[in-house]
Motif scaffolding. Structure first.
Motif, PDB file in Angstrom:
ATOM      1  N   THR A  37      48.854  31.957  53.099  1.00  0.00           N
ATOM      2  CA  THR A  37      49.584  32.592  54.191  1.00  0.00           C
ATOM      3  C   THR A  37      50.521  33.661  53.642  1.00  0.00           C
ATOM      4  O   THR A  37      50.816  33.706  52.449  1.00  0.00           O
ATOM      5  N   GLN A  38      50.989  34.503  54.523  1.00  0.00           N
ATOM      6  CA  GLN A  38      51.945  35.565  54.224  1.00  0.00           C
ATOM      7  C   GLN A  38      51.514  36.364  52.990  1.00  0.00           C
ATOM      8  O   GLN A  38      50.353  36.754  52.874  1.00  0.00           O
ATOM      9  N   ASN A  39      52.409  36.627  52.043  1.00  0.00           N
ATOM     10  CA  ASN A  39      52.111  37.508  50.906  1.00  0.00           C
ATOM     11  C   ASN A  39      51.441  36.748  49.766  1.00  0.00           C
ATOM     12  O   ASN A  39      51.957  36.675  48.650  1.00  0.00           O
ATOM     13  N   SER A  40      50.289  36.215  50.051  1.00  0.00           N
ATOM     14  CA  SER A  40      49.529  35.480  49.042  1.00  0.00           C
ATOM     15  C   SER A  40      48.210  36.200  48.792  1.00  0.00           C
ATOM     16  O   SER A  40      47.866  37.164  49.472  1.00  0.00           O
ATOM     17  N   VAL A  41      47.477  35.725  47.793  1.00  0.00           N
ATOM     18  CA  VAL A  41      46.083  36.138  47.636  1.00  0.00           C
ATOM     19  C   VAL A  41      45.260  35.255  48.563  1.00  0.00           C
ATOM     20  O   VAL A  41      45.199  34.038  48.379  1.00  0.00           O
ATOM     21  N   ALA A  42      44.672  35.857  49.575  1.00  0.00           N
ATOM     22  CA  ALA A  42      43.909  35.089  50.551  1.00  0.00           C
ATOM     23  C   ALA A  42      42.631  34.547  49.916  1.00  0.00           C
ATOM     24  O   ALA A  42      42.186  35.016  48.864  1.00  0.00           O
TER      25      ALA A  42
END
Length: 237
Positions: free
Chosen positions: A118-123
């Motif tokens: 989620t948010q500023n992660s590596v999806a």
């Protein structure tokens, strides 16, 4: 035009309303705001004051029936029995009380699933099916994704990137893995080699000939047996 239209046999996607969490149905279109309490967890608040807590976990996309049953059992025991699969093959569980979030996360991680994305992660990486489904892949995308996510799992579990990062992997230059910030496309580097002893027994030659986009593969007789040959001058490798 006829007044009574015949119902189509194939009506497209099923109605999602029946699979939606009751609290989401009750507050449909009435969301006041949402926030991100921690990586892998989202909270949506309606004008009525009702809350939905969503826990997201990554899956391997190509799921066997035993893994699916395990995921569903976790949803029945620790959530409310409602799940949602995202476009990138994450599974999401919805609960209405914050107190149920930690037990749900613990159950997922004990079963080997990683909570995050989620948010500023590596999806989670979007990829093609490779050898499972396609007949012209340069390699199997699933194996490449497994190797990459083993290295990037902390970036999936946390939200420390400057922005959200989408990765895609495709087995060839057709790139049906989709679009992303970073795309990894695998391609053939050498013309295919033919095992003439096996072709007649395991290969549908007309299908192989028709599948080559540049007509570099054609029928041939080798040692008196039907086989194939590759015109390396035409091959795109």
């Amino acid at each position: 035009m006829a007044k009574d239209m015949r119902e189509p046999i194939e009506s497209g996607c099923p109605d999602p309303w029946q699979y939606m969490h009751p609290t989401m149905r009750k507050n449909f279109g009435q969301r006041k705001y949402h926030d991100h309490p921690r990586p892998g967890v989202l909270r949506h608040v309606a004008y009525s004051g009702d809350e939905i807590w969503t826990v997201r976990a990554g899956t391997q996309r190509i799921l066997d029936v035993f893994t699916l049953r395990k995921l569903c059992d976790i949803g029945d025991e620790f959530a409310d029995g409602y799940v949602h699969f995202t476009l990138r093959s994450n599974i999401e569980y919805m609960v209405t009380e914050e107190s149920r979030v930690d037990p749900l996360i613990n159950a997922l991680e004990e079963a080997g699933f990683i909570v995050g994305g989620t948010q500023n992660s590596v999806a989670m990486i979007s990829h093609t099916q490779g050898w499972l489904h396609c007949d012209i892949p340069g390699t199997d995308a699933s194996g490449v994704v497994k190797s990459m996510m083993d290295e990037l799992i902390d970036e999936f579990r946390n939200a420390n990137m400057p922005n959200r990062v989408h990765l895609t992997t495709s087995c060839c230059q057709i790139n049906c893995g989709g679009q992303g910030d970073i795309a990894i496309n695998i391609q053939h580097t050498k013309p295919p080699k033919i095992n003439h002893d096996l072709v007649a027994n395991v290969c549908e030659r007309p299908s192989v000939v028709a599948r080559c986009p540049v007509a570099a593969i054609r029928p041939a007789m080798v040692n008196g047996k039907p086989s194939l040959e590759v015109d390396e001058r035409k091959c795109i490798c």
